[in-house]
Design an enzyme around this catalytic site. Sequence first.
Site, short mmCIF file in Angstrom:
data_model
loop_
_atom_site.label_atom_id
_atom_site.label_comp_id
_atom_site.label_asym_id
_atom_site.label_seq_id
_atom_site.Cartn_x
_atom_site.Cartn_y
_atom_site.Cartn_z
N LYS A 135 0.80 -1.23 0.00
CA LYS A 135 0.00 0.00 0.00
C LYS A 135 0.84 1.28 0.00
CE LYS A 135 -4.45 -1.25 0.24
NZ LYS A 135 -5.52 -0.71 -0.61
N SER A 145 0.82 -9.88 -0.42
CA SER A 145 0.58 -8.43 -0.42
C SER A 145 0.88 -7.72 0.88
CB SER A 145 -0.87 -8.15 -0.83
OG SER A 145 -1.76 -8.81 0.06
#
Length: 401
Positions: A51, A302
């Site tokens: 992110k 992720s």
Amino acid sequence: MMNIDDIITAREKMMGTVHQTNLEYSSTFSKLTNNEIYLKLENLQKTGSFKVRGAFNKVHSLTDEELKRGVIAASAGNHAQGVAFSASALNIPCTIVMPKGAPISKIQATENYGAKVVLEGETFDDANNYARHLQQETGATFIHAFDDEGVIVGQGTIGLEILEQLPDVDAVVCPIGGGGLIAGIATAIKEINPNVKIYGVQTSAVPSMKRSVAERNPIMVNALPTMADGIAVKKPGDKTFEIVQNYVDDIVLVDEMEIARTMLLLLERNKLLVEGSGAAALASLIYGKLPLENKNVVCLVSGGNVDVNFISKIIERGLVESGRYSTFKVILNDKPGELEQLLHELAVTDANIRRVIHHHAGKDVLPGYVQVEISVETRNKAHIEQIDWMLKEKYMHVEFI
């Protein structure tokens, strides 16, 4: 519209600050899936997830006037840390709205980057709506978690790295929440090499993008509880939905058990601490959700921001599901030697006893008897079946929990 040149520019912008993460070959998961599996380790990225790429690119693309007003964002945790980190680097005010159930570790990490954290709502979508309300009151610049071209472009830098690290990649498997990650990666990869397959993975608890693609329009779905909080988004973005429609080859679902088992496997086999959303892509391959065989496949890991208190629950749940931990209850005569005999019989089966609890009262416990609850370590499900058969041969009222 964004394009590959924007992604290349974003990569140049974040050099020296955002890590180029490793692409690690896994012989273990290659054998399990009958493919050549490579793990893109964004769990080792700065702030613990991918992110930061999108947040950094977006924040560093703001005008001076926008920066003066500060930034505000909504997040389940990882986008929060990415925005807070990026804002702290520019010394600008930052407010993050997070769901009330956000992991404590993610809340504390966000605050440690200097952001003000506001807890509101039960899901990301609730937090996002409240953040929009605050943005109108304060005039701060809103940094959307996924439905923003600057954010999507930042996430797309992962696609460039994959193509450089594995030029002969056949497929990329990516978790999907709101769609920012897969939209960026798919844009980067498909515009350079359209032959590479791009697959998305969602939790069956919140299948918003899969349902939206099926209905050809972004829709809101009901959200069930999930350990994959990072992809628990009830409605995908308009921008991300359009890109997914154009570039993503298919979307599949994984359930909570499959995610939990994969988290445990990554921890045990590869020594990687991975959050639920970070394990989803690999879970889809381990459990045969994709039509891939003998291919070079990249799985996006992720993020790795797992609440410490949650780790033990995941380990125990994974052990139970894989048949390596079991708990049962059995009724014994309440007299000396009965428990000793039971423990001896368990030892013969090579079960390792972890816990023993006596219940002298209960609806199934008659006077003169005791209910014993025992937790044991086992080898596999066949070992549990062996113990079950042995106990039911020798004792009445055997119950496996």
